[in-house]
Design a protein around this motif. Structure first.
Motif, PDB file in Angstrom:
ATOM      1  N   MET A 195      68.826  76.961  59.294  1.00 33.18           N
ATOM      2  CA  MET A 195      69.218  75.978  60.303  1.00 33.18           C
ATOM      3  C   MET A 195      68.182  75.907  61.421  1.00 33.18           C
ATOM      4  O   MET A 195      67.585  76.907  61.810  1.00 33.18           O
ATOM      5  CB  MET A 195      70.575  76.378  60.899  1.00 33.18           C
ATOM      6  N   ALA A 196      67.986  74.690  61.944  1.00 32.10           N
ATOM      7  CA  ALA A 196      67.179  74.478  63.149  1.00 32.10           C
ATOM      8  C   ALA A 196      68.033  73.713  64.154  1.00 32.10           C
ATOM      9  O   ALA A 196      68.695  72.728  63.803  1.00 32.10           O
ATOM     10  CB  ALA A 196      65.918  73.693  62.823  1.00 32.10           C
ATOM     11  N   ARG A 197      68.018  74.167  65.399  1.00 34.56           N
ATOM     12  CA  ARG A 197      68.800  73.496  66.443  1.00 34.56           C
ATOM     13  C   ARG A 197      67.966  72.391  67.079  1.00 34.56           C
ATOM     14  O   ARG A 197      66.795  72.585  67.398  1.00 34.56           O
ATOM     15  CB  ARG A 197      69.235  74.503  67.508  1.00 34.56           C
ATOM     16  N   ARG A 198      68.609  71.244  67.244  1.00 34.59           N
ATOM     17  CA  ARG A 198      67.912  70.114  67.881  1.00 34.59           C
ATOM     18  C   ARG A 198      67.325  70.532  69.234  1.00 34.59           C
ATOM     19  O   ARG A 198      66.207  70.157  69.601  1.00 34.59           O
ATOM     20  CB  ARG A 198      68.897  68.950  68.065  1.00 34.59           C
TER      21      ARG A 198
ATOM     22  N   GLY B 261      58.943  65.365  68.130  1.00 37.04           N
ATOM     23  CA  GLY B 261      58.783  66.669  67.507  1.00 37.04           C
ATOM     24  C   GLY B 261      58.864  66.533  65.998  1.00 37.04           C
ATOM     25  O   GLY B 261      58.827  65.424  65.445  1.00 37.04           O
ATOM     26  N   SER B 262      59.007  67.652  65.320  1.00 33.52           N
ATOM     27  CA  SER B 262      59.086  67.630  63.855  1.00 33.52           C
ATOM     28  C   SER B 262      60.088  68.667  63.393  1.00 33.52           C
ATOM     29  O   SER B 262      60.406  69.631  64.106  1.00 33.52           O
ATOM     30  CB  SER B 262      57.711  67.911  63.234  1.00 33.52           C
ATOM     31  N   LEU B 263      60.582  68.468  62.183  1.00 33.54           N
ATOM     32  CA  LEU B 263      61.547  69.400  61.607  1.00 33.54           C
ATOM     33  C   LEU B 263      60.809  70.523  60.884  1.00 33.54           C
ATOM     34  O   LEU B 263      59.839  70.267  60.167  1.00 33.54           O
ATOM     35  CB  LEU B 263      62.461  68.679  60.625  1.00 33.54           C
ATOM     36  N   PRO B 264      61.284  71.756  61.043  1.00 37.11           N
ATOM     37  CA  PRO B 264      60.669  72.859  60.293  1.00 37.11           C
ATOM     38  C   PRO B 264      60.837  72.646  58.788  1.00 37.11           C
ATOM     39  O   PRO B 264      61.840  72.086  58.328  1.00 37.11           O
ATOM     40  CB  PRO B 264      61.461  74.083  60.760  1.00 37.11           C
ATOM     41  N   GLU B 265      59.867  73.074  58.043  1.00 36.03           N
ATOM     42  CA  GLU B 265      59.923  72.955  56.581  1.00 36.03           C
ATOM     43  C   GLU B 265      61.049  73.829  56.021  1.00 36.03           C
ATOM     44  O   GLU B 265      61.290  74.939  56.494  1.00 36.03           O
ATOM     45  CB  GLU B 265      58.593  73.400  55.960  1.00 36.03           C
ATOM     46  N   GLY B 266      61.710  73.293  55.014  1.00 35.22           N
ATOM     47  CA  GLY B 266      62.648  74.086  54.238  1.00 35.22           C
ATOM     48  C   GLY B 266      64.007  74.342  54.849  1.00 35.22           C
ATOM     49  O   GLY B 266      64.789  75.147  54.321  1.00 35.22           O
TER      50      GLY B 266
ATOM     51  N   LEU C  19      61.992  60.379  62.343  1.00 36.36           N
ATOM     52  CA  LEU C  19      62.125  61.787  61.975  1.00 36.36           C
ATOM     53  C   LEU C  19      62.679  61.976  60.568  1.00 36.36           C
ATOM     54  O   LEU C  19      62.536  63.053  59.982  1.00 36.36           O
ATOM     55  CB  LEU C  19      63.030  62.497  62.983  1.00 36.36           C
ATOM     56  N   LYS C  20      63.283  60.950  60.006  1.00 34.03           N
ATOM     57  CA  LYS C  20      63.951  61.088  58.708  1.00 34.03           C
ATOM     58  C   LYS C  20      62.968  61.550  57.620  1.00 34.03           C
ATOM     59  O   LYS C  20      61.948  60.922  57.389  1.00 34.03           O
ATOM     60  CB  LYS C  20      64.585  59.761  58.288  1.00 34.03           C
ATOM     61  N   PRO C  21      63.307  62.629  56.920  1.00 34.10           N
ATOM     62  CA  PRO C  21      62.436  63.091  55.840  1.00 34.10           C
ATOM     63  C   PRO C  21      62.634  62.266  54.574  1.00 34.10           C
ATOM     64  O   PRO C  21      63.549  61.433  54.492  1.00 34.10           O
ATOM     65  CB  PRO C  21      62.902  64.533  55.624  1.00 34.10           C
ATOM     66  N   ALA C  22      61.791  62.511  53.585  1.00 36.60           N
ATOM     67  CA  ALA C  22      61.868  61.753  52.334  1.00 36.60           C
ATOM     68  C   ALA C  22      63.114  62.099  51.533  1.00 36.60           C
ATOM     69  O   ALA C  22      63.632  61.276  50.788  1.00 36.60           O
ATOM     70  CB  ALA C  22      60.617  62.007  51.496  1.00 36.60           C
ATOM     71  N   ARG C  23      63.609  63.309  51.660  1.00 41.12           N
ATOM     72  CA  ARG C  23      64.787  63.716  50.885  1.00 41.12           C
ATOM     73  C   ARG C  23      66.064  63.108  51.446  1.00 41.12           C
ATOM     74  O   ARG C  23      66.073  62.550  52.559  1.00 41.12           O
ATOM     75  CB  ARG C  23      64.893  65.248  50.866  1.00 41.12           C
TER      76      ARG C  23
ATOM     77  N   ARG D 207      73.947  71.123  47.825  1.00 39.50           N
ATOM     78  CA  ARG D 207      72.584  71.654  47.762  1.00 39.50           C
ATOM     79  C   ARG D 207      72.300  72.378  46.436  1.00 39.50           C
ATOM     80  O   ARG D 207      71.134  72.540  46.062  1.00 39.50           O
ATOM     81  CB  ARG D 207      72.325  72.584  48.951  1.00 39.50           C
ATOM     82  N   GLU D 208      73.321  72.808  45.734  1.00 40.75           N
ATOM     83  CA  GLU D 208      73.110  73.387  44.406  1.00 40.75           C
ATOM     84  C   GLU D 208      72.644  72.340  43.403  1.00 40.75           C
ATOM     85  O   GLU D 208      71.996  72.663  42.403  1.00 40.75           O
ATOM     86  CB  GLU D 208      74.405  74.026  43.901  1.00 40.75           C
ATOM     87  N   VAL D 209      72.956  71.073  43.690  1.00 47.30           N
ATOM     88  CA  VAL D 209      72.627  69.972  42.776  1.00 47.30           C
ATOM     89  C   VAL D 209      71.386  69.216  43.226  1.00 47.30           C
ATOM     90  O   VAL D 209      70.572  68.787  42.406  1.00 47.30           O
ATOM     91  CB  VAL D 209      73.822  68.998  42.665  1.00 47.30           C
ATOM     92  N   ARG D 210      71.231  69.050  44.543  1.00 49.02           N
ATOM     93  CA  ARG D 210      70.162  68.173  45.044  1.00 49.02           C
ATOM     94  C   ARG D 210      69.645  68.702  46.382  1.00 49.02           C
ATOM     95  O   ARG D 210      70.433  69.161  47.219  1.00 49.02           O
ATOM     96  CB  ARG D 210      70.699  66.750  45.217  1.00 49.02           C
ATOM     97  N   ASP D 211      68.359  68.586  46.590  1.00 50.02           N
ATOM     98  CA  ASP D 211      67.755  68.980  47.860  1.00 50.02           C
ATOM     99  C   ASP D 211      68.150  67.962  48.927  1.00 50.02           C
ATOM    100  O   ASP D 211      67.632  66.839  48.966  1.00 50.02           O
ATOM    101  CB  ASP D 211      66.236  69.051  47.722  1.00 50.02           C
ATOM    102  N   THR D 212      69.076  68.341  49.778  1.00 49.46           N
ATOM    103  CA  THR D 212      69.632  67.433  50.783  1.00 49.46           C
ATOM    104  C   THR D 212      69.581  68.108  52.144  1.00 49.46           C
ATOM    105  O   THR D 212      69.946  69.279  52.289  1.00 49.46           O
ATOM    106  CB  THR D 212      71.097  67.084  50.450  1.00 49.46           C
ATOM    107  N   LEU D 213      69.120  67.370  53.140  1.00 44.66           N
ATOM    108  CA  LEU D 213      69.177  67.852  54.513  1.00 44.66           C
ATOM    109  C   LEU D 213      70.501  67.403  55.128  1.00 44.66           C
ATOM    110  O   LEU D 213      70.849  66.220  55.092  1.00 44.66           O
ATOM    111  CB  LEU D 213      68.027  67.283  55.343  1.00 44.66           C
ATOM    112  N   PHE D 214      71.231  68.343  55.681  1.00 43.08           N
ATOM    113  CA  PHE D 214      72.465  68.019  56.394  1.00 43.08           C
ATOM    114  C   PHE D 214      72.207  68.085  57.895  1.00 43.08           C
ATOM    115  O   PHE D 214      71.564  69.017  58.390  1.00 43.08           O
ATOM    116  CB  PHE D 214      73.586  68.991  56.014  1.00 43.08           C
ATOM    117  N   VAL D 215      72.704  67.073  58.597  1.00 43.83           N
ATOM    118  CA  VAL D 215      72.676  67.065  60.057  1.00 43.83           C
ATOM    119  C   VAL D 215      74.109  67.322  60.508  1.00 43.83           C
ATOM    120  O   VAL D 215      75.015  66.539  60.184  1.00 43.83           O
ATOM    121  CB  VAL D 215      72.162  65.725  60.612  1.00 43.83           C
ATOM    122  N   TYR D 216      74.322  68.424  61.218  1.00 46.70           N
ATOM    123  CA  TYR D 216      75.682  68.857  61.558  1.00 46.70           C
ATOM    124  C   TYR D 216      75.893  68.722  63.059  1.00 46.70           C
ATOM    125  O   TYR D 216      75.218  69.387  63.858  1.00 46.70           O
ATOM    126  CB  TYR D 216      75.872  70.315  61.138  1.00 46.70           C
TER     127      TYR D 216
END
Length: 425
Positions: free
Chosen positions: A292-295, A305-310, A233-237, A261-270
């Motif tokens: 946010m998308a909930r697992r 499954g897949s992660l929503p874009e953006g 599931l890990k994205p390229a970013r 996120r102001e510096v770099r496009d990063t996905l956070f998993v919380y």
């Protein structure tokens, strides 16, 4: 130990027993109140009185108060089962009980394992428990010092050992060498401890029989299906996992997320620590303007499954899937370290070769954080601003560094088995 307990401790134990007897209705009310959010607190109430479970004579008793302690016990429980032993596991929290019931489903069905609530701190409750299980010995995971548990084990001639034990610096300084809690530790039959430093601390408060066995979490089994699903599931970013965030930390983590996120496009998993907080924290993240998308909403039960874009945040509102989340990470922030209660376990992310950052309150993980920092595989930062800067800098150790650190600290399970044998002589 012929002079145990001394008169001051004896009087304190009488007072403690009286308080528990008079306060039992409050304990039941506490379970009822917690059960409004988690109905499992209401379940199997008879077990809280040492009743209601199927007798299992001559079992090994492992007490793991909650989920973290259970995870550290798993490699040892597996080894005991491999020796043909039967094991009764006690918990206080539903998170621990659910996990152990899931992990040992087959063994429970085969009669090799029972999972029950730890009895209330009353002599009669423990007498019932010991009558049903007559344990060969008991292992109390991590740092759990319960007066009636200790005294009842002595009365019923059940050797009770601290296991995977550490004496955190704050607790050691607070207790002093002659405090009641320090004196009470002398009631254990011995201690299986994580490091030489911990051995010296326990010896200073009068614990006589000590074996240095290391940290069992280094031997934890890693669920391959979860790791495979996380990697798939890990994205390229860039991906940063904030694992086991606790109450009081969320605002700081959200500010760090925004700064990165102001510096770099990063996905956070919380991933919050407690399921009771899932909805509250999710709303807090949404209110902060983060996408946010909930697992629970975007992935199936088997993690497909897949992660929503953006999205900015994948929200980990599930239990027992930490390795799935960690497998997605480029680096991991372990929660608890920005709260006086102290940081949580850093070993799981290191097991997957993930660099670790943690807040300044590290007294709870003194071992192995000191060694991990010296090896360059983990780092404590003083505040959330420093955390954001560290995540932006991405000054990560190599996988080889983490491998070498892990190899140097593995092997606690056979050392613990040997230590138990030595203490039982």
């Amino acid at each position: 130990m012929t002079d145990f307990p001394k008169m001051k401790l004896r009087i304190a134990l009488w007072a403690y027993a009286a308080l528990w007897t008079l306060g039992l209705p409050l304990a039941l009310f506490y379970l009822w109140r917690r059960g409004r959010k988690d109905p499992d607190y209401h379940s199997h109430l008879a077990e809280r009185f040492g009743l209601g479970s199927t007798p299992m004579p001559n079992a090994i008793w492992v007490h793991a108060v909650s989920l973290g302690e259970f995870r550290s016990a798993v490699p040892l429980i597996n080894a005991l089962l491999g020796q043909g032993e039967r094991v009764v596991i006690t918990h206080f929290t539903p998170a621990g009980r659910r996990s152990s019931t899931q992990v040992y489903t087959d063994e429970i069905a085969a009669g090799q394992v029972q999972v029950v609530w730890v009895p209330f701190e009353l002599g009669l409750c423990f007498a019932n428990f010991f009558h049903r299980f007559t344990p060969k010995y008991g292992l109390v995971m991590e740092v759990e010092v319960w007066p009636r548990m200790i005294m009842a084990a002595r009365r019923h001639r059940v050797p009770l050992f601290m296991c995977n034990a550490q004496y955190p610096s704050k607790a050691f300084d607070r207790d002093g060498q002659t405090g009641l809690r320090a004196q009470l530790m002398q009631g254990f039959a011995g201690a299986l401890v994580k490091s030489d430093l911990q051995a010296r601390r326990f010896a200073q408060v009068g614990v006589k029989r000590i074996e240095v066995t290391g940290e069992l979490r280094f031997d934890q089994p890693i669920p391959p299906a979860q790791v495979a699903a996380g990697r798939a599931l890990k994205p390229a970013r860039d991906v940063v996992v904030i694992a086991s965030a606790i109450e009081g930390e969320d605002d700081g983590y959200i500010s760090a997320i925004k700064a990165v996120r102001e510096v770099r496009d990063t996905l956070f998993v919380y991933v919050p620590r407690r399921p009771e907080r899932f909805n509250e924290v999710a709303q807090q993240i949404k209110d902060a303007g983060l996408r946010m998308a909930r697992r629970s909403e975007v992935l199936t039960k088997d993690l497909s499954g897949s992660l929503p874009e953006g999205i900015d945040v994948l929200y980990g509102d599930s239990l027992g899937e930490m390795y799935f989340y960690l497998a997605m990470a480029d680096r991991v922030v372990v929660g608890g370290g920005f709260n006086p209660k102290g940081a949580h376990n850093i070993i799981e992310p290191l097991a997957l070769k993930k660099p670790v950052l943690v807040g300044p309150e590290t007294w709870t993980i003194e071992y192995p954080l000191v060694e991990a920092e010296a090896a360059g595989v983990a780092r404590s930062v003083p505040d959330f601003e420093a955390l954001a800067k560290a995540l932006i800098a991405r000054d990560d150790p190599s996988a080889a560094q983490i491998d070498a650190f892990f190899a140097a600290h593995a092997g606690a399970t056979p050392r613990t088995l040997a230590g138990i044998a030595a203490l039982r002589v």
